[in-house]
Design a protein around this motif. Structure first.
Motif, PDB file in Angstrom:
ATOM      1  N   SER A 144       0.814  -1.216   0.000  1.00 61.77           N
ATOM      2  CA  SER A 144       0.000   0.000   0.000  1.00 61.77           C
ATOM      3  C   SER A 144       0.845   1.262   0.000  1.00 61.77           C
ATOM      4  O   SER A 144       0.409   2.308  -0.472  1.00 61.77           O
ATOM      5  CB  SER A 144      -0.914   0.006   1.226  1.00 61.77           C
ATOM      6  OG  SER A 144      -0.148   0.189   2.411  1.00 61.77           O
TER       7      SER A 144
ATOM      8  N   TYR B  53       2.117  -5.880  -5.469  1.00 65.78           N
ATOM      9  CA  TYR B  53       0.864  -5.438  -6.063  1.00 65.78           C
ATOM     10  C   TYR B  53       0.315  -4.280  -5.234  1.00 65.78           C
ATOM     11  O   TYR B  53       0.239  -4.372  -4.001  1.00 65.78           O
ATOM     12  CB  TYR B  53      -0.145  -6.583  -6.102  1.00 65.78           C
ATOM     13  CG  TYR B  53       0.346  -7.759  -6.917  1.00 65.78           C
ATOM     14  CD1 TYR B  53       0.126  -7.818  -8.290  1.00 65.78           C
ATOM     15  CD2 TYR B  53       1.058  -8.795  -6.316  1.00 65.78           C
ATOM     16  CE1 TYR B  53       0.596  -8.890  -9.043  1.00 65.78           C
ATOM     17  CE2 TYR B  53       1.530  -9.863  -7.063  1.00 65.78           C
ATOM     18  CZ  TYR B  53       1.290  -9.907  -8.422  1.00 65.78           C
ATOM     19  OH  TYR B  53       1.760 -10.962  -9.163  1.00 65.78           O
ATOM     20  N   ALA B  54      -0.061  -3.209  -5.919  1.00 67.22           N
ATOM     21  CA  ALA B  54      -0.477  -1.999  -5.223  1.00 67.22           C
ATOM     22  C   ALA B  54      -1.756  -1.426  -5.812  1.00 67.22           C
ATOM     23  O   ALA B  54      -1.915  -1.361  -7.037  1.00 67.22           O
ATOM     24  CB  ALA B  54       0.636  -0.944  -5.295  1.00 67.22           C
TER      25      ALA B  54
ATOM     26  N   THR C 206      -3.571   2.024  -6.279  1.00 68.89           N
ATOM     27  CA  THR C 206      -3.114   3.412  -6.286  1.00 68.89           C
ATOM     28  C   THR C 206      -4.283   4.359  -6.512  1.00 68.89           C
ATOM     29  O   THR C 206      -5.280   4.012  -7.152  1.00 68.89           O
ATOM     30  CB  THR C 206      -2.058   3.642  -7.380  1.00 68.89           C
ATOM     31  OG1 THR C 206      -2.623   3.326  -8.658  1.00 68.89           O
ATOM     32  CG2 THR C 206      -0.838   2.765  -7.138  1.00 68.89           C
TER      33      THR C 206
ATOM     34  N   ARG D  90       1.242   6.944  -3.706  1.00 69.29           N
ATOM     35  CA  ARG D  90       2.049   6.502  -4.849  1.00 69.29           C
ATOM     36  C   ARG D  90       3.534   6.773  -4.663  1.00 69.29           C
ATOM     37  O   ARG D  90       4.371   5.945  -5.053  1.00 69.29           O
ATOM     38  CB  ARG D  90       1.541   7.168  -6.134  1.00 69.29           C
ATOM     39  CG  ARG D  90       0.196   6.639  -6.624  1.00 69.29           C
ATOM     40  CD  ARG D  90      -0.294   7.397  -7.834  1.00 69.29           C
ATOM     41  NE  ARG D  90      -0.585   8.803  -7.506  1.00 69.29           N
ATOM     42  CZ  ARG D  90      -0.976   9.708  -8.389  1.00 69.29           C
ATOM     43  NH1 ARG D  90      -1.113   9.355  -9.669  1.00 69.29           N
ATOM     44  NH2 ARG D  90      -1.234  10.950  -8.022  1.00 69.29           N
TER      45      ARG D  90
ATOM     46  N   VAL E  27       5.044   4.009  -2.604  1.00 71.70           N
ATOM     47  CA  VAL E  27       5.139   2.782  -3.404  1.00 71.70           C
ATOM     48  C   VAL E  27       6.312   2.875  -4.371  1.00 71.70           C
ATOM     49  O   VAL E  27       7.098   1.925  -4.523  1.00 71.70           O
ATOM     50  CB  VAL E  27       3.820   2.535  -4.170  1.00 71.70           C
ATOM     51  CG1 VAL E  27       3.986   1.392  -5.171  1.00 71.70           C
ATOM     52  CG2 VAL E  27       2.688   2.219  -3.197  1.00 71.70           C
ATOM     53  N   ASP E  28       6.457   4.040  -5.017  1.00 70.76           N
ATOM     54  CA  ASP E  28       7.576   4.237  -5.953  1.00 70.76           C
ATOM     55  C   ASP E  28       8.915   4.108  -5.239  1.00 70.76           C
ATOM     56  O   ASP E  28       9.859   3.501  -5.765  1.00 70.76           O
ATOM     57  CB  ASP E  28       7.474   5.615  -6.615  1.00 70.76           C
ATOM     58  CG  ASP E  28       6.259   5.757  -7.517  1.00 70.76           C
ATOM     59  OD1 ASP E  28       5.652   4.718  -7.859  1.00 70.76           O
ATOM     60  OD2 ASP E  28       5.911   6.901  -7.860  1.00 70.76           O
TER      61      ASP E  28
ATOM     62  N   GLU F 108       9.672   0.509  -4.504  1.00 69.62           N
ATOM     63  CA  GLU F 108      10.048  -0.180  -5.744  1.00 69.62           C
ATOM     64  C   GLU F 108      11.511   0.086  -6.077  1.00 69.62           C
ATOM     65  O   GLU F 108      12.263  -0.839  -6.434  1.00 69.62           O
ATOM     66  CB  GLU F 108       9.142   0.273  -6.883  1.00 69.62           C
ATOM     67  CG  GLU F 108       9.399  -0.453  -8.203  1.00 69.62           C
ATOM     68  CD  GLU F 108       8.432  -0.036  -9.284  1.00 69.62           C
ATOM     69  OE1 GLU F 108       8.075  -0.899 -10.116  1.00 69.62           O
ATOM     70  OE2 GLU F 108       8.014   1.137  -9.302  1.00 69.62           O
TER      71      GLU F 108
ATOM     72  N   VAL G 201       6.513  -3.735  -9.408  1.00 69.21           N
ATOM     73  CA  VAL G 201       5.231  -3.447  -8.782  1.00 69.21           C
ATOM     74  C   VAL G 201       4.153  -3.340  -9.855  1.00 69.21           C
ATOM     75  O   VAL G 201       4.257  -2.530 -10.777  1.00 69.21           O
ATOM     76  CB  VAL G 201       5.274  -2.144  -7.959  1.00 69.21           C
ATOM     77  CG1 VAL G 201       3.913  -1.865  -7.335  1.00 69.21           C
ATOM     78  CG2 VAL G 201       6.344  -2.235  -6.881  1.00 69.21           C
ATOM     79  N   SER G 202       3.139  -4.164  -9.722  1.00 65.96           N
ATOM     80  CA  SER G 202       1.984  -4.099 -10.613  1.00 65.96           C
ATOM     81  C   SER G 202       0.919  -3.242  -9.944  1.00 65.96           C
ATOM     82  O   SER G 202       0.467  -3.552  -8.844  1.00 65.96           O
ATOM     83  CB  SER G 202       1.444  -5.506 -10.885  1.00 65.96           C
ATOM     84  OG  SER G 202       0.288  -5.447 -11.695  1.00 65.96           O
ATOM     85  N   ARG G 203       0.511  -2.160 -10.589  1.00 66.45           N
ATOM     86  CA  ARG G 203      -0.394  -1.183  -9.991  1.00 66.45           C
ATOM     87  C   ARG G 203      -1.792  -1.308 -10.580  1.00 66.45           C
ATOM     88  O   ARG G 203      -1.950  -1.480 -11.784  1.00 66.45           O
ATOM     89  CB  ARG G 203       0.143   0.227 -10.198  1.00 66.45           C
ATOM     90  CG  ARG G 203       1.457   0.503  -9.470  1.00 66.45           C
ATOM     91  CD  ARG G 203       2.131   1.762  -9.995  1.00 66.45           C
ATOM     92  NE  ARG G 203       3.295   2.148  -9.217  1.00 66.45           N
ATOM     93  CZ  ARG G 203       4.508   1.609  -9.371  1.00 66.45           C
ATOM     94  NH1 ARG G 203       4.691   0.650 -10.280  1.00 66.45           N
ATOM     95  NH2 ARG G 203       5.528   2.004  -8.629  1.00 66.45           N
TER      96      ARG G 203
END
Length: 605
Positions: free
Chosen positions: A245, A268-269, A271, A282, A285-286, A289, A296-298
């Motif tokens: 998250s 997996y996120a 967003t 975001r 998450v970035d 990564e 990361v699959s968003r």
């Protein structure tokens, strides 16, 4: 993990067929199963394939014991030498010896056992987030299953209107009841024991804090890191990935996971953009990564709103307002063209385990650290209010029944009818259900233990709505590293300043992974505001809420007062957003009742 089932019937020839019917009803989560029958008793285990289902059955003919064990691999391995010792002690086991054996399964475990011709045992581990259900018949029959639909496949039962109370009142939970008449829950750490026709339920296992003694702060932090990394290894089962998250818990798991797995993997996120700015994580998450090298699959989540997007109905009403976004992400993972992920590690459980909040302040006062407690109070948004709460905790105000009753009266949605509140015993159930904080000095620990004891309870959202059963329906096993028994035993022995210090929560987690976390995450003090999602969904679907007042099963059963519900909707639209969780709950229960009666078809579109 998979499924287990147990049946004790008056007629020997029916037990096996009953268990088969129960497991057949669970084939959406465990399509293959194995059954073992003994006279009027039978048990079975289900899994994703026949080989795994067979491994879940353990037969010990020399001591007349057969078990179906649904537990992580590490926990089953831990049990093996104890099984060998039980056999060595022969010639026949007793329910007491089997319960003692099973109580050593402290992880996310379910187990059912048949003991000769005299009895059986059902057991749920003390850190199991998954409920385990049972039903007792007037004919002295007993059914146990991992999900309610397993029991309903073998016995006709009706919705319990009083049993809906925990799903209508967000602050209420019921560790033993369900939404179905005659179907009960087994709380964590409890065993259901049937011996010579006599049935009892009692607590047989719990997680006790370690004796940390005089361990130094750096030793405790290092041990926390070791146990967290081991828990991640226990929860991993390639091909796997992490639910990310951007918050401190999921980001910590992602960074630690990358270190444990020694390389990049998959995350997996969900967003959100500036349209839902309070939920926009975001940049975190970035940063994760980049720090981990993970791919990361968003999935954009702006449209996965409560009452707008859909999700499948379950065996009970859905208490989690954000179930649609979780369902959307699970389907996104299942359809991932890059990796066929079978296991998803979730950061849920971190709040329940690690938050210190005002309880850690009261503990510091009680332990003689008045200066540190006073300094900590100044870091809260409302220092004067926090000080009043802390002093109330020190006086024991919040454990007094009078205060608990007054709190309960203020948390009942005003549109529930007086007759329903009385019939369902809501005030007493609320007042009795709040965590007992006990003597100051260990309040943060007692609050944490109280929350984790509610795992899988009726009406209680645990694990951020990442229900294990929902994941199974798309072929994904969800695991929770923060719900590791060895990790919990250490956390509950930590001094309060390792939970909260200088306005920073989860201090031990940040310090333990300081070399792995991105600076932005390690220094982060805020959280995403999930209520923004609820308000966006309720705002777009306000007429769906009004429709519940005009026509529906809750009104028909006189559970709600339509005029008071309409008045509450008006107040919500005028700015009283405190009503949002209870409004969601009312619509969710009404919709579930329609689904059960065949009036509603499947998920919302």
């Amino acid at each position: 993990m998979s499924s287990v089932a147990l049946a004790v019937t008056p007629f020997a020839e029916s037990a096996k067929s009953v268990v088969e019917a129960m497991l057949r009803a669970l084939e959406d989560r465990s399509p293959e199963w194995t059954v073992s029958a003994h006279a009027s008793m039978a048990l079975g285990a289900g899994a994703r394939d026949q080989a795994l289902a067979g491994e879940r059955i353990v037969s010990l003919p020399s001591i007349a014991v057969t078990l179906a064990i649904d537990a992580p691999t590490w926990a089953r391995r831990h049990l093996e030498p104890k099984l060998a010792r039980l056999v060595d002690h022969g010639p026949a086991a007793t329910p007491a010896s089997v319960v003692e054996l099973l109580s050593s399964l402290t992880g996310d475990a379910h187990c059912v056992a048949i003991i000769g011709s005299r009895g059986c045992v059902a057991y749920r581990g003390p850190m199991s987030s998954r409920p385990l259900f049972y039903a007792i018949g007037a004919d002295r029959s007993l059914l146990v299953a991992s999900q309610i639909r397993g029991i309903r496949a073998a016995r006709s039962t009706e919705v319990s209107v009083p049993g809906l109370a925990p799903f209508l009142v967000p602050q209420l939970c019921d560790p033993t009841g369900t939404a179905w008449s005659g179907v009960r829950r087994l709380p964590p750490g409890h065993a259901l024991i049937l011996l010579d026709g006599a049935l009892e339920t009692r607590q047989v296992a719990q997680i006790d804090p370690l004796d940390a003694g005089s361990a130094a702060r750096d030793e405790l932090v290092a041990e926390f890191r070791r146990r967290l990394l081991r828990s991640i290894e226990r929860c991993s089962d390639p091909p796997d990935g992490v639910l990310l998250s951007g918050g401190i818990d999921s980001s910590s798991l992602a960074c630690a996971y990358a270190a444990v797995r020694n390389g990049a993997s998959r995350a997996y996120a969900l967003t959100y953009d500036q349209e839902l700015a309070p939920c926009d994580e975001r940049r975190f998450v970035d940063d994760v990564e980049r720090a981990t090298g993970m791919s990361v699959s968003r999935l954009p989540g702006n449209r996965l709103l409560p009452l707008v997007a859909g999700f499948p109905e379950g065996d009970e009403p859905e208490p989690w307002a954000y179930a649609a976004r979780n369902w959307g992400l699970l389907r996104h993972i299942a359809d991932d063209p890059v990796q066929a992920t079978a296991t998803a590690l979730a950061g849920e459980g971190g709040d329940e385990l690690l938050l210190g909040q005002v309880f850690s302040v009261a503990d510091r006062f009680a332990r003689g650290d008045g200066r540190g407690a006073t300094r900590e109070i100044r870091t809260f948004p409302d220092p004067e209010g926090t000080d009043r709460v802390a002093q109330g905790l020190l006086r024991g105000d919040y454990d007094r029944m009078g205060a608990r009753v007054m709190r309960a009266l203020g948390e009942i949605p005003p549109w529930l009818t007086r007759s329903y509140v009385a019939e369902a015993g809501i005030v007493d159930r609320l007042a009795a259900g709040y965590p007992q904080l006990g003597a100051p000095g260990h309040m943060a620990v007692n609050y944490s233990r109280g929350l984790l004891a509610e795992m899988g309870a009726a009406g209680r959202v645990q694990c951020g709505g990442w229900w294990e059963d929902m994941g199974r329906k798309v072929g994904i096993k969800i695991t929770y590293p923060f719900l590791d028994p060895d990790l919990a035993a250490l956390v509950w022995a930590l001094p309060p300043e390792l939970l909260r210090n200088d306005g920073v929560e989860k201090v031990v987690l940040r310090e333990a992974l300081s070399d792995l976390l991105p600076v932005s995450v390690a220094q982060r003090r805020d959280k995403a505001e999930a209520l923004a999602l609820m308000h966006a969904g309720l705002g777009r679907a306000i007429e769906k809420i009004r429709a519940v007042a005009h026509d529906g099963p809750l009104a028909d059963h006189r559970v709600i007062d339509p005029e008071k519900l309409l008045s509450a909707i008006d107040r919500y639209q005028a700015g009283d957003h405190s009503l949002a969780p209870a409004l969601w709950a009312t619509v969710a229960v009404d919709r579930w009742l329609k689904y059960q009666s065949g009036e509603a078809e499947g998920p919302l579109v």
